[in-house]
Design a protein around this motif. Structure first.
Motif, PDB file in Angstrom:
ATOM      1  N   UNK A  66      12.318  -3.545   6.434  1.00  0.00           N
ATOM      2  CA  UNK A  66      11.997  -4.449   5.611  1.00  0.00           C
ATOM      3  C   UNK A  66      10.745  -4.109   4.836  1.00  0.00           C
ATOM      4  N   UNK A  67       9.606  -3.657   5.669  1.00  0.00           N
ATOM      5  CA  UNK A  67       8.318  -3.395   5.158  1.00  0.00           C
ATOM      6  C   UNK A  67       7.991  -1.649   4.815  1.00  0.00           C
ATOM      7  N   UNK A  68       8.647  -0.841   5.503  1.00  0.00           N
ATOM      8  CA  UNK A  68       8.083   0.723   5.669  1.00  0.00           C
ATOM      9  C   UNK A  68       9.347   1.534   4.951  1.00  0.00           C
ATOM     10  N   UNK A  69       8.784   2.396   3.980  1.00  0.00           N
ATOM     11  CA  UNK A  69       9.439   3.107   3.368  1.00  0.00           C
ATOM     12  C   UNK A  69       8.837   4.378   2.591  1.00  0.00           C
ATOM     13  N   UNK A  70       9.912   5.392   2.404  1.00  0.00           N
ATOM     14  CA  UNK A  70       9.266   6.667   1.693  1.00  0.00           C
ATOM     15  C   UNK A  70       9.485   6.669   0.308  1.00  0.00           C
ATOM     16  N   UNK A  71       8.774   7.324  -0.528  1.00  0.00           N
ATOM     17  CA  UNK A  71       8.863   7.419  -1.903  1.00  0.00           C
ATOM     18  C   UNK A  71       8.809   8.861  -2.231  1.00  0.00           C
ATOM     19  N   UNK A  72       9.700   9.620  -3.460  1.00  0.00           N
ATOM     20  CA  UNK A  72       9.351  10.929  -3.937  1.00  0.00           C
ATOM     21  C   UNK A  72       9.359  10.496  -5.438  1.00  0.00           C
ATOM     22  N   UNK A  73       8.396  11.079  -5.987  1.00  0.00           N
ATOM     23  CA  UNK A  73       8.289  11.213  -7.636  1.00  0.00           C
ATOM     24  C   UNK A  73       7.709  12.427  -8.284  1.00  0.00           C
ATOM     25  N   UNK A  74       8.295  12.539  -9.401  1.00  0.00           N
ATOM     26  CA  UNK A  74       7.716  13.826 -10.291  1.00  0.00           C
ATOM     27  C   UNK A  74       6.830  12.979 -11.420  1.00  0.00           C
ATOM     28  N   UNK A  75       6.062  13.498 -11.739  1.00  0.00           N
ATOM     29  CA  UNK A  75       5.312  13.078 -12.936  1.00  0.00           C
ATOM     30  C   UNK A  75       4.968  14.143 -14.045  1.00  0.00           C
ATOM     31  N   UNK A  76       5.474  14.071 -15.098  1.00  0.00           N
ATOM     32  CA  UNK A  76       5.229  15.148 -16.149  1.00  0.00           C
ATOM     33  C   UNK A  76       4.124  14.481 -17.137  1.00  0.00           C
ATOM     34  N   UNK A  77       3.213  15.373 -17.180  1.00  0.00           N
ATOM     35  CA  UNK A  77       2.163  15.047 -18.210  1.00  0.00           C
ATOM     36  C   UNK A  77       2.671  15.226 -19.538  1.00  0.00           C
ATOM     37  N   UNK A  78       2.289  14.626 -20.609  1.00  0.00           N
ATOM     38  CA  UNK A  78       2.663  14.760 -21.933  1.00  0.00           C
ATOM     39  C   UNK A  78       1.471  14.960 -22.703  1.00  0.00           C
ATOM     40  N   UNK A  81      -0.623  18.398 -16.906  1.00  0.00           N
ATOM     41  CA  UNK A  81      -0.223  17.896 -15.622  1.00  0.00           C
ATOM     42  C   UNK A  81       1.118  17.991 -15.152  1.00  0.00           C
ATOM     43  N   UNK A  82       1.454  18.483 -14.013  1.00  0.00           N
ATOM     44  CA  UNK A  82       2.851  18.257 -13.311  1.00  0.00           C
ATOM     45  C   UNK A  82       2.523  17.947 -11.983  1.00  0.00           C
ATOM     46  N   UNK A  83       3.024  16.791 -11.445  1.00  0.00           N
ATOM     47  CA  UNK A  83       2.659  16.189 -10.096  1.00  0.00           C
ATOM     48  C   UNK A  83       3.927  15.799  -9.363  1.00  0.00           C
ATOM     49  N   UNK A  84       4.209  16.426  -8.378  1.00  0.00           N
ATOM     50  CA  UNK A  84       5.202  16.071  -7.341  1.00  0.00           C
ATOM     51  C   UNK A  84       4.537  15.212  -6.136  1.00  0.00           C
ATOM     52  N   UNK A  85       5.056  13.980  -5.871  1.00  0.00           N
ATOM     53  CA  UNK A  85       4.339  13.138  -4.730  1.00  0.00           C
ATOM     54  C   UNK A  85       5.713  12.935  -3.773  1.00  0.00           C
ATOM     55  N   UNK A  86       5.045  12.724  -2.560  1.00  0.00           N
ATOM     56  CA  UNK A  86       5.998  12.289  -1.332  1.00  0.00           C
ATOM     57  C   UNK A  86       4.962  11.481  -0.614  1.00  0.00           C
ATOM     58  N   UNK A  87       5.475  10.287  -0.395  1.00  0.00           N
ATOM     59  CA  UNK A  87       4.467   9.491   0.477  1.00  0.00           C
ATOM     60  C   UNK A  87       5.197   8.384   0.993  1.00  0.00           C
ATOM     61  N   UNK A  88       4.265   7.386   1.892  1.00  0.00           N
ATOM     62  CA  UNK A  88       4.736   6.303   2.470  1.00  0.00           C
ATOM     63  C   UNK A  88       4.421   4.890   1.786  1.00  0.00           C
ATOM     64  N   UNK A  89       5.284   4.130   1.926  1.00  0.00           N
ATOM     65  CA  UNK A  89       4.925   2.725   1.161  1.00  0.00           C
ATOM     66  C   UNK A  89       5.018   1.766   2.480  1.00  0.00           C
ATOM     67  N   UNK A  90       4.091   0.704   2.161  1.00  0.00           N
ATOM     68  CA  UNK A  90       4.020  -0.484   3.179  1.00  0.00           C
ATOM     69  C   UNK A  90       4.091  -1.814   2.415  1.00  0.00           C
ATOM     70  N   UNK A 125       0.880  -1.045  -0.012  1.00  0.00           N
ATOM     71  CA  UNK A 125       0.024  -0.018  -0.034  1.00  0.00           C
ATOM     72  C   UNK A 125       1.028   1.109  -0.106  1.00  0.00           C
ATOM     73  N   UNK A 126       0.249   2.230  -0.582  1.00  0.00           N
ATOM     74  CA  UNK A 126       0.943   3.593  -0.480  1.00  0.00           C
ATOM     75  C   UNK A 126       0.136   4.800  -0.520  1.00  0.00           C
ATOM     76  N   UNK A 127       0.699   5.822   0.246  1.00  0.00           N
ATOM     77  CA  UNK A 127      -0.337   7.053   0.213  1.00  0.00           C
ATOM     78  C   UNK A 127       0.562   8.151   0.630  1.00  0.00           C
ATOM     79  N   UNK A 128       0.023   9.203   0.156  1.00  0.00           N
ATOM     80  CA  UNK A 128       0.900  10.509   0.280  1.00  0.00           C
ATOM     81  C   UNK A 128       0.432  11.872  -0.268  1.00  0.00           C
TER      82      UNK A 128
END
Length: 170
Positions: A127-139, A159-168, A5-8
């Motif tokens: 082993x199970x809990x992490x963080x994630x950053x991502x930028x998605x550029x819409x084309x 669209x241009x979307x920067x994401x920061x969140x948690x992963x499990x 699961x992930x959310x942010x």
């Protein structure tokens, strides 16, 4: 193969619009599929709230909701650190323009599909809990029809979307 699961938080913008960035939520599920020692493919299914806010008037908001399907190709650079890149397929759920107390539906004027490219990184603390950053550029140009906001707009709206969140991971 691992599931998770992930959310942010989304911080989104729209190109060629005289608007500010807007905060939103994303969340969903993923499957991490190893394909080689340090490489994996991670398809995801996410709900993603994006859009933008009016510059002079914080009561004006363009709210876009998508069902997003990124397919990230991940490289494990260090034991707990990975970098990722890949395509993202967005399917429009809803589009609304909110001005003060009134809301108008913009779904008919917004493309039902948006394609983008994502680039990011992540780190697992355990082993199970992490963080994630991502930028998605819409084309893709997300505007289906040329509606006006009181001025002429030239060029496509993406669209241009920067994401920061948690992963499990399970």
């Amino acid at each position: 193969m691992k599931f998770g699961l992930k959310a942010g938080l989304n911080i989104s913008t729209l190109s060629n619009m005289d608007m500010k960035s807007k905060a939103g939520f994303y969340g969903g599920v993923f499957a991490n599929i190893p394909v080689a020692k340090d490489f994996s493919v991670q398809p995801e299914v996410l709900y993603s709230a994006t859009g933008a806010k009016g510059k002079g008037d914080n009561n004006t908001q363009l709210n876009l909701e998508y069902l997003s399907v990124p397919v990230m190709f991940q490289y494990k650079a260090l034991p707990n650190l990975y970098v990722e890149a890949g395509p993202q397929f967005n399917f429009l759920i809803d589009a609304r323009l909110k001005k003060t107390a009134s809301t108008s539906l913009l779904k008919n004027g917004t493309q039902s599909f948006d394609f983008g490219i994502g680039l990011g990184a992540g780190y697992f603390f355990t082993k199970n809990i992490g963080v994630n950053v991502r930028y998605t550029a819409g084309l893709s140009d997300i505007v289906k029809t040329k509606y006006q906001y009181g001025y002429d707009r030239e060029g496509s709206v993406k669209n241009g979307v920067f994401q920061i969140g948690l992963n499990y991971k399970f």
